[in-house]
Design a protein around this motif. Structure first.
Motif, short mmCIF file in Angstrom:
data_model
loop_
_atom_site.label_atom_id
_atom_site.label_comp_id
_atom_site.label_asym_id
_atom_site.label_seq_id
_atom_site.Cartn_x
_atom_site.Cartn_y
_atom_site.Cartn_z
N MET A 170 0.67 -1.25 -0.04
CA MET A 170 0.08 -0.12 0.06
C MET A 170 1.08 1.11 0.03
N ALA A 179 -8.32 1.69 1.69
CA ALA A 179 -8.56 0.25 2.04
C ALA A 179 -9.76 0.11 2.73
N ALA A 210 -2.23 -0.99 7.20
CA ALA A 210 -2.76 0.16 6.48
C ALA A 210 -2.49 1.64 7.04
N ALA A 253 -2.09 4.96 4.70
CA ALA A 253 -3.40 5.16 4.13
C ALA A 253 -4.23 6.37 4.40
N TYR A 260 -7.35 -0.59 -2.39
CA TYR A 260 -7.28 -2.13 -1.71
C TYR A 260 -8.36 -2.71 -1.01
#
Ligand SMILES: [Zn+2]
Ligand SMILES: [Zn+2]
Length: 361
Positions: A177, A183, A199, A204, A251
Motif C-alpha cells: 500500500m 483500504a 494500512a 493510508a 485495496y
C-alpha cells in the motif's frame, strides 16, 4: 523432559490438556522456553470440524515467543538466551525462495518432516506447524526461530508470529500500500485489526472496516480505521462502499474467507488497479467465483501466507515498530489465560467476544 500441552485428539471433540514428553534439541534444533502463546482460528480447525485431518493426536499452537534455553549440534544463528518468536514458515536462507525477494515461502516449508519431538504414552505426536506452542517448552528447528530484540515484551510480540505477520504484512509486504491510498478491511478480528494497523503504518488516507459485530468498532478505530460499517445495518453494502470511495477502494482485504465475501471485496475495489488480498481461510470445499470482467477491468486478486514477510530476516522489523510505538499491538490482546483454561479461551474466540487471547506461561 515432562511437559503439559494442549492438543486435539479428534474433530468435534473439545481441546484437551495433557502430559507429554519432549525431546531435547537434536542437530539444527533449539529448545525454547515459551513465555506466551496466542490462540488462532487455525488451531481451532483441528477440533471444530472445519479441517480434513487424520494425524491425531496433534499438539496445537503456532504463535509463541520465549527464550532459547539450549541449542543442538550445528546451530549457528541462534544462541541460548536469545529472545525468539516461533514461526510457522521456516526461513532456511539458502533455497531459491529464500534467495528471492518475491516470497517468504521457503522451500523447506513444503517438504514433509518425519521428526516428532512430542510423545504421549510412548506414541510420537505431531505438532502443528512443527511448533506446538500450547506448551511451555518447544523443541523446534533453528530455521523456525526468529531472533528479536530483548526489550519488547514477549507476551505481546508473540502475536506477531501469525496475526501480526499476516495482517500487517498483507498491507505492507503483500499489497505494498502507498501513502494516501484507501483500504476496505472485511472482518475486524485478530487479523483484520492488524491489517488496519498495517494500512495506517503504510500511510493510508482512509481505512474502512466492515464487521457484523458492533463490539469490533472501538478496537478498529483505535487501530486506525477511519470508518466502520456493519453489514447488518447497511442495506446495500457494496453500493455504499463504492459511493464512499468514489467508485472503489485502492485495496480490499478479505480477512474472513468465503466465496460471497471475497467476490464483494473484489467488486469493492476500483477499476484499473484495485487490489484485493485474500487472507481468510475458506470453510470446507468452497471455491472462488468471480465475475471475469471484474478482473479484466484491471483489478488484481492476490494472496499470501504470513503477509509475505520473511520470517527470520524481516519479521524482527515488526518488533522494532512495536518498540518505536508505530505498531500498537496492546490494543490487540483482549484476554490472558492459563494453559489449563484454553477451552474457555477458544469459546471466547468462537463467540466473537475476543480479539486475541494469549496464554501466559
Ligand atoms: Zn494462525
Ligand atoms: Zn528457504
Amino acid at each position: 523432559m515432562q511437559v503439559r500441552a494442549a492438543f486435539a485428539f479428534a474433530q468435534n471433540q473439545p481441546i484437551a490438556v495433557g502430559d507429554f514428553t519432549l525431546d531435547g534439541p537434536g542437530p539444527g534444533e533449539v529448545l525454547v522456553e515459551l513465555r506466551a502463546a496466542g490462540l488462532c482460528h487455525s488451531d481451532m480447525s483441528f477440533f471444530d470440524g472445519s479441517r480434513v485431518w487424520s494425524d491425531y493426536p496433534i499438539v496445537l499452537g503456532h504463535e509463541g515467543a520465549g527464550v532459547v534455553r539450549e541449542v543442538g549440534p550445528g546451530v549457528t544463528s541462534v544462541r541460548a538466551g536469545d529472545h525468539v518468536i516461533t514461526v510457522g514458515i521456516p526461513e532456511c536462507g539458502t533455497c531459491p525462495a529464500c534467495l528471492s525477494p518475491r516470497t517468504n515461502l521457503c522451500d523447506t516449508y513444503f517438504q514433509p518432516t518425519t521428526r516428532r519431538v512430542f510423545a504421549q504414552k510412548g506414541q510420537q505426536v505431531r505438532a502443528f506447524c512443527e511448533l506446538g506452542t500450547f506448551c511451555n517448552f518447544v523443541t523446534i528447528r533453528e530455521t523456525q526461530a526468529c531472533v528479536i530484540r530483548r526489550d519488547v515484551p514477549l507476551d505481546v510480540v508473540c502475536c506477531l508470529a501469525c496475526a501480526g505477520a499476516t495482517g500487517v504484512g498483507s498491507a505492507i509486504f503483500t499489497a505494498k500500500m502507498e501513502p494516501g491510498s484507501t483500504a476496505i478491511v472485511f472482518g475486524l478480528g485478530g487479523i483484520g485489526l492488524n491489517v488496519v494497523e498495517g494500512a495506517r503504518i503504510a500511510g493510508a488516507s482512509r481505512i474502512i472496516g466492515i464487521d457484523t459485530n458492533p463490539a469490533k468498532e472501538g478496537p478498529a478505530r483505535t487501530a486506525g480505521a477511519t470508518e466502520v460499517l456493519n453489514p447488518a445495518t447497511t442495506p446495500d453494502l457494496l453500493g455504499t462502499l463504492r459511493e464512499m470511495t468514489g467508485g472503489g477502494a485502492d485495496y480490499a482485504f478479505d480477512c474472513v474467507g468465503g466465496t460471497d465475501l471475497l467476490r464483494m471485496a473484489v467488486e469493492s475495489t476500483r477499476i484499473g488497479w484495485g487490489t484485493t488480498v485474500s487472507i481468510g481461510i475458506f470453510p470446507g470445499a468452497q471455491e472462488i467465483a468471480l465475475r471475469p470482467r471484474a478482473i479484466q477491468e484491471g483489478r488484481r486478486l492476490i494472496g499470501s501466507y504470513l503477509g509475505n514477510i520473511k520470517t527470520r530476516s524481516e519479521l524482527p522489523r515488526l518488533a522494532d515498530w512495536y518498540a518505536e510505538g508505530r505498531l500498537r499491538m496492546d490494543n490487540l490482546i483482549s484476554h490472558r489465560i492459563d494453559l489449563e483454561d484454553i477451552g474457555h479461551g477458544f469459546d471466547l474466540i468462537r463467540q466473537g467476544a475476543a480479539r486475541r487471547v494469549v496464554i501466559d506461561f
